[in-house]
Each structure stands twice: as C-alpha cells, then as structure tokens.
Design a protein around this motif. Structure first.
Motif, short mmCIF file in Angstrom:
data_model
loop_
_atom_site.label_atom_id
_atom_site.label_comp_id
_atom_site.label_asym_id
_atom_site.label_seq_id
_atom_site.Cartn_x
_atom_site.Cartn_y
_atom_site.Cartn_z
N ASP A 1 43.89 8.22 34.13
CA ASP A 1 45.20 9.18 34.87
C ASP A 1 46.33 8.11 34.32
O ASP A 1 46.57 7.20 34.84
CB ASP A 1 45.06 9.04 36.16
CG ASP A 1 46.10 9.87 37.00
OD1 ASP A 1 47.38 9.66 36.68
OD2 ASP A 1 45.94 10.61 37.81
N THR A 2 47.35 8.62 33.46
CA THR A 2 48.43 8.19 33.01
C THR A 2 49.57 8.02 34.06
O THR A 2 50.50 7.11 34.02
CB THR A 2 48.97 8.51 31.70
OG1 THR A 2 49.02 9.98 31.85
CG2 THR A 2 47.99 8.29 30.50
N LYS A 3 49.55 8.81 34.83
CA LYS A 3 50.81 8.91 35.86
C LYS A 3 50.56 7.89 36.93
O LYS A 3 51.58 7.05 37.11
CB LYS A 3 50.59 10.40 36.42
CG LYS A 3 51.87 10.29 37.41
CD LYS A 3 51.93 11.73 38.20
CE LYS A 3 53.00 11.88 39.35
NZ LYS A 3 52.76 13.15 40.16
N TYR A 4 49.27 7.82 37.32
CA TYR A 4 49.06 6.58 38.35
C TYR A 4 48.54 5.36 37.72
O TYR A 4 48.10 4.43 38.49
CB TYR A 4 48.14 7.20 39.50
CG TYR A 4 48.77 8.26 40.04
CD1 TYR A 4 49.73 8.04 41.17
CD2 TYR A 4 48.38 9.65 40.24
CE1 TYR A 4 50.37 8.98 41.94
CE2 TYR A 4 49.02 10.76 40.80
CZ TYR A 4 50.08 10.47 41.67
OH TYR A 4 50.84 11.42 42.32
N LYS A 5 48.22 5.26 36.47
CA LYS A 5 47.68 4.18 35.54
C LYS A 5 46.50 3.69 36.30
O LYS A 5 45.99 2.64 36.69
CB LYS A 5 48.70 2.97 35.72
CG LYS A 5 49.98 3.58 35.16
CD LYS A 5 50.94 2.06 34.70
CE LYS A 5 51.99 2.50 34.26
NZ LYS A 5 52.54 3.44 33.29
N GLN A 6 45.35 4.73 36.37
CA GLN A 6 44.04 4.49 36.69
C GLN A 6 42.93 4.87 35.79
O GLN A 6 43.37 5.87 34.92
CB GLN A 6 43.75 5.29 38.18
CG GLN A 6 44.70 4.87 39.09
CD GLN A 6 44.56 5.75 40.39
OE1 GLN A 6 44.11 7.00 40.40
NE2 GLN A 6 44.69 4.95 41.53
N GLU A 7 41.78 4.29 35.92
CA GLU A 7 40.65 4.59 35.17
C GLU A 7 39.65 5.25 36.01
O GLU A 7 39.52 4.49 37.38
CB GLU A 7 40.29 3.51 34.45
CG GLU A 7 41.29 2.75 33.35
CD GLU A 7 40.84 1.81 32.76
OE1 GLU A 7 41.01 1.45 31.66
OE2 GLU A 7 40.83 0.74 33.44
#
Length: 170
Positions: A124-130
């Motif tokens: 998730d590039t918006k929230y910088k999550q994997e």
C-alpha cells in the motif's frame, strides 16, 4: 479351525476401532475467501460433528477463525504492517511460541503449529505498508512443521492473487 480363529480376530480388531471419532464435516477449501490446501490443512483439524469458519476482520487485518464443535482450532490473518518489517518481527509479535524454522531467506517463519509469511508485491504505497499472512493451529493437537511450511507458502501465494493484495490497507 484357523478360519474361525481369523474371523474372531478380525471381529475383535474391528471392535477396538469402533470408539474412534470421525470427521462428520467437510474440510473447507477456502478460509474466509482465500483458498487453502485442504489436504495439508486436514491433519490439523480434529474429528467432530460441525465446522464453522467465521470472518474476524478488523481495521488493517482480514482475520478468519475455524472452530470444530465450538472449539477454536485454527486462525488465519492477513495483516498490513509498516514497510521495512521482517517476517521474524511479525512472528515475534504474533506468535504463541518462537517459530524455529525459516524458508526462502526468512520470508517464511514456521513451527509445528504456526506459520508467518511476507507477501510479494502487496504494498500500500499511500500508507507505506506491506501485507503479511499468518496461520495458527493453536487449538489442534497435531504438530507438523513441514505441513505448516506448505500451508503458509501456498496460502501466501493465494493472498498475493487476492483483491486484498491490491486493495491497500483495509
């Protein structure tokens, strides 16, 4: 005489197994919408009458609980966590024990009844999550590290093909 003895022995042996419980339910092929390897999952599920698979999702995680005759046996989770974490970190936070095995350079961590995996390409590039996948058979008496390894690898691959992978944080 030998035939009568053999018949008696066969009946006696058959009678001994009559007390064993059997599975009266069908092993699921999906857990809350994500495909799972039924043959590898089966040994972790006990004999019983009724299986229930319930969605237990919450913000940032898609959870699933498997109960047999109202006893929690198996859980899965798909967790969105901050980029840069490792599967070892996730296992340390989520595990009931320390998973002593790893595969694919630490991408997967597992024990005889728990497993953790890091997806590839689910970011998730918006929230910088994997996205990570977890499986725990804490309610099962069965322990099999190789089976948990197969389960987490196949389950994580299914998560990578799922809408959750591209949908971003839940």
């Amino acid at each position: 005489m030998p035939t009568a003895t053999l018949t008696t022995l066969t009946l006696a042996l058959t009678g001994c197994g009559g007390d064993e419980q059997q599975r009266e339910y069908t092993i699921p092929s999906t857990l809350c919408g994500t495909a799972v390897d039924r043959d590898t999952l089966a040994p972790f599920l006990p004999p019983g009458h009724k299986i229930t698979v319930k969605d237990k999702s919450y913000s940032g995680a898609k959870g699933c609980q498997v109960t047999v005759d109202n006893k929690l046996i198996f859980t899965t989770n798909q967790l969105w966590l901050e980029e840069g974490n490792t599967t070892a970190f996730v296992a340390a936070r989520q595990s009931l024990d320390i998973p002593g095995h790893s595969a694919e350079s630490g991408r997967f961590r597992y024990s005889g009844y728990e497993a953790f995996g890091k997806t590839r390409g689910c970011v998730d590039t918006k929230y910088k999550q994997e996205l990570y996948a977890t499986m725990q058979a804490s309610g099962s008496k069965h322990r099999d590290a190789e089976a948990m390894k197969r389960l987490i690898i196949s389950y994580t691959k299914e998560v990578e093909k799922s809408p959750e992978c591209t949908a971003g944080a839940l």
